[in-house]
Design a protein around this motif. Structure first.
Motif, PDB file in Angstrom:
ATOM      1  N   ARG A 286      -6.508   0.702   5.298  1.00 45.44           N
ATOM      2  CA  ARG A 286      -5.519  -0.201   5.880  1.00 45.44           C
ATOM      3  C   ARG A 286      -5.071  -1.247   4.852  1.00 45.44           C
ATOM      4  O   ARG A 286      -3.889  -1.614   4.790  1.00 45.44           O
ATOM      5  CB  ARG A 286      -6.104  -0.883   7.122  1.00 45.44           C
ATOM      6  N   GLU A 287      -5.992  -1.694   4.036  1.00 45.21           N
ATOM      7  CA  GLU A 287      -5.665  -2.681   3.002  1.00 45.21           C
ATOM      8  C   GLU A 287      -4.705  -2.079   1.971  1.00 45.21           C
ATOM      9  O   GLU A 287      -3.755  -2.751   1.531  1.00 45.21           O
ATOM     10  CB  GLU A 287      -6.957  -3.146   2.315  1.00 45.21           C
ATOM     11  N   ALA A 312       7.472   7.841   5.058  1.00 48.51           N
ATOM     12  CA  ALA A 312       6.405   7.066   4.414  1.00 48.51           C
ATOM     13  C   ALA A 312       6.303   5.674   5.027  1.00 48.51           C
ATOM     14  O   ALA A 312       5.199   5.181   5.308  1.00 48.51           O
ATOM     15  CB  ALA A 312       6.666   6.974   2.915  1.00 48.51           C
ATOM     16  N   LEU A 313       7.450   5.046   5.240  1.00 49.52           N
ATOM     17  CA  LEU A 313       7.455   3.700   5.832  1.00 49.52           C
ATOM     18  C   LEU A 313       6.909   3.744   7.255  1.00 49.52           C
ATOM     19  O   LEU A 313       6.131   2.866   7.675  1.00 49.52           O
ATOM     20  CB  LEU A 313       8.871   3.133   5.816  1.00 49.52           C
ATOM     21  N   VAL A 318       2.446   2.526  11.100  1.00 51.57           N
ATOM     22  CA  VAL A 318       1.426   2.989  12.049  1.00 51.57           C
ATOM     23  C   VAL A 318       0.047   2.484  11.627  1.00 51.57           C
ATOM     24  O   VAL A 318      -0.710   1.930  12.431  1.00 51.57           O
ATOM     25  CB  VAL A 318       1.428   4.525  12.146  1.00 51.57           C
ATOM     26  N   VAL A 319      -0.284   2.676  10.360  1.00 54.11           N
ATOM     27  CA  VAL A 319      -1.614   2.297   9.869  1.00 54.11           C
ATOM     28  C   VAL A 319      -1.809   0.789   9.913  1.00 54.11           C
ATOM     29  O   VAL A 319      -2.895   0.296  10.228  1.00 54.11           O
ATOM     30  CB  VAL A 319      -1.836   2.838   8.434  1.00 54.11           C
ATOM     31  N   THR A 320      -0.744   0.043   9.615  1.00 61.45           N
ATOM     32  CA  THR A 320      -0.845  -1.423   9.601  1.00 61.45           C
ATOM     33  C   THR A 320      -0.556  -2.030  10.974  1.00 61.45           C
ATOM     34  O   THR A 320      -0.482  -3.248  11.116  1.00 61.45           O
ATOM     35  CB  THR A 320       0.133  -2.025   8.564  1.00 61.45           C
ATOM     36  N   LYS A 321      -0.338  -1.152  11.981  1.00 59.62           N
ATOM     37  CA  LYS A 321      -0.103  -1.567  13.374  1.00 59.62           C
ATOM     38  C   LYS A 321       1.124  -2.471  13.522  1.00 59.62           C
ATOM     39  O   LYS A 321       1.116  -3.451  14.275  1.00 59.62           O
ATOM     40  CB  LYS A 321      -1.346  -2.249  13.955  1.00 59.62           C
TER      41      LYS A 321
END
Length: 341
Positions: A286-287, A312-313, A318-321
């Motif tokens: 996530r970082e 990609a964006l 999604v990963v960074t919520k």
């Protein structure tokens, strides 16, 4: 690899020989056929005719390689790479420069300036009906010979042969920018990455504002885990110089994120038996995605019609919520997918 660009003003020659009329007739015929074909851009027909002119001259004691130069040029323009390479290689090895001296004199009565051969020019100096006797040398085409031969060899995927020609050319013309640029390409295509990187750094030392070279350097650095941070810095430099450099943004995103599929596999393998370790990998992932976020947004801004940039964006959101911004992309994604069908 840059496209081969060739061009020269080929000037018809007037042949004046103390030879039999049939020889002069053949020369005039071959020369006219070569010139007509060249001017009509029928380069495949012009090339052998220029060779014929050269051979006729050589048979009669004149080794005028300018016609082989014209032939090599015509073969290149006709995309007959093999024949062009042969001729250019012979010209380079012979030391041909293409420098020619023109002799002119002015007819006082008519005011006409005439092109003459040297012998006639010398004789006319004694004739009071002529004045303004001048000589002029054409510029050397030797640097262009090396540049063109190098390009032909690189296009033919003969990078090692190209490197040999480049080394020979740079020994004569050490400041030739085209040869230095081609050298980097040849090193890259021959798999000599260390020398390619060295060439890029050398060129950047001379011109630090070359975004393409910063990008190329970043690409090479990103292939080595030990120089990933250097790659990030190089891509950032490329973007600083050229803010809409979408390829640099793209590579910057992928370099920062790393091999995500491998990380996901590791997380899934650890979830059941080693959840704490899996959590650490999730947090680190996530970082990385958060760090890549501004670059992904820059990529999408630079290339809004690129589905890869949008995807990609979207994955990073999604990963960074970042769900609010994710919603804004859905309509655009549907539009781009429809276009891609």
């Amino acid at each position: 690899m840059k496209k081969l660009i060739l061009g020269i003003a080929i000037v018809a020659s007037a042949f004046v020989f103390g030879q039999k009329n049939d020889v002069n007739a053949k020369l005039q015929e071959a020369n006219k056929a070569a010139m007509d074909a060249y001017n009509a851009k029928n380069y495949s027909a012009a090339a052998p005719k220029f060779v014929e002119v050269y051979n006729l001259l050589k048979t009669n004691g004149q080794d005028d390689k300018i016609y082989m130069y014209y032939a090599g040029l015509s073969y290149a323009l006709a995309n007959n790479t093999d024949e062009s390479i042969k001729i250019y290689t012979d010209l380079v090895n012979s030391g041909f420069t293409g420098v020619q001296t023109t002799y002119t004199a002015k007819d006082k009565k008519s005011g006409q300036v005439m092109n003459l051969d040297k012998a006639t020019w010398d004789l006319m100096k004694k004739n009071s009906d002529y004045s303004d006797f001048k000589t002029e040398q054409t510029p050397s085409v030797e640097p262009e010979l090396y540049e063109t031969l190098t390009t032909l060899l690189l296009n033919a995927k003969k990078s090692n042969e190209a490197l040999a020609i480049i080394d020979k050319g740079l020994a004569k013309f050490p400041n030739n920018a085209k040869l230095k640029d081609a050298q980097g390409t040849a090193y890259f295509e021959s798999g000599n990455t260390d020398k390619f990187i060295g060439t890029l750094k050398e060129q950047l030392a001379k011109n630090p504002n070359d975004a393409t070279n910063w990008y190329n350097l970043g690409v090479m650095q990103s292939k080595n885990p030990a120089t990933v941070e250097d790659a990030v810095a190089s891509f950032k430099k490329a973007i600083e110089i050229k803010p809409d450099f979408d390829n640099a943004y793209q590579n910057l995103v992928y370099t920062v994120v790393g091999d995500d599929s491998k990380v996901v596999e590791q997380i899934n393998a650890l979830r059941k038996d080693k959840p704490d370790e899996a959590t650490k990998l999730i947090d680190a992932r996530r970082e990385r995605f958060a760090k890549a976020l501004p670059y992904a947004e820059g990529w999408y801004k630079a290339a809004p019609e690129n589905l890869d940039a949008l995807t990609a964006l979207k994955e990073i959101y999604v990963v960074t919520k970042n769900m609010d911004k994710l919603k804004d992309l859905k309509a655009k994604e549907a539009e781009l997918k429809a276009k891609a069908k």
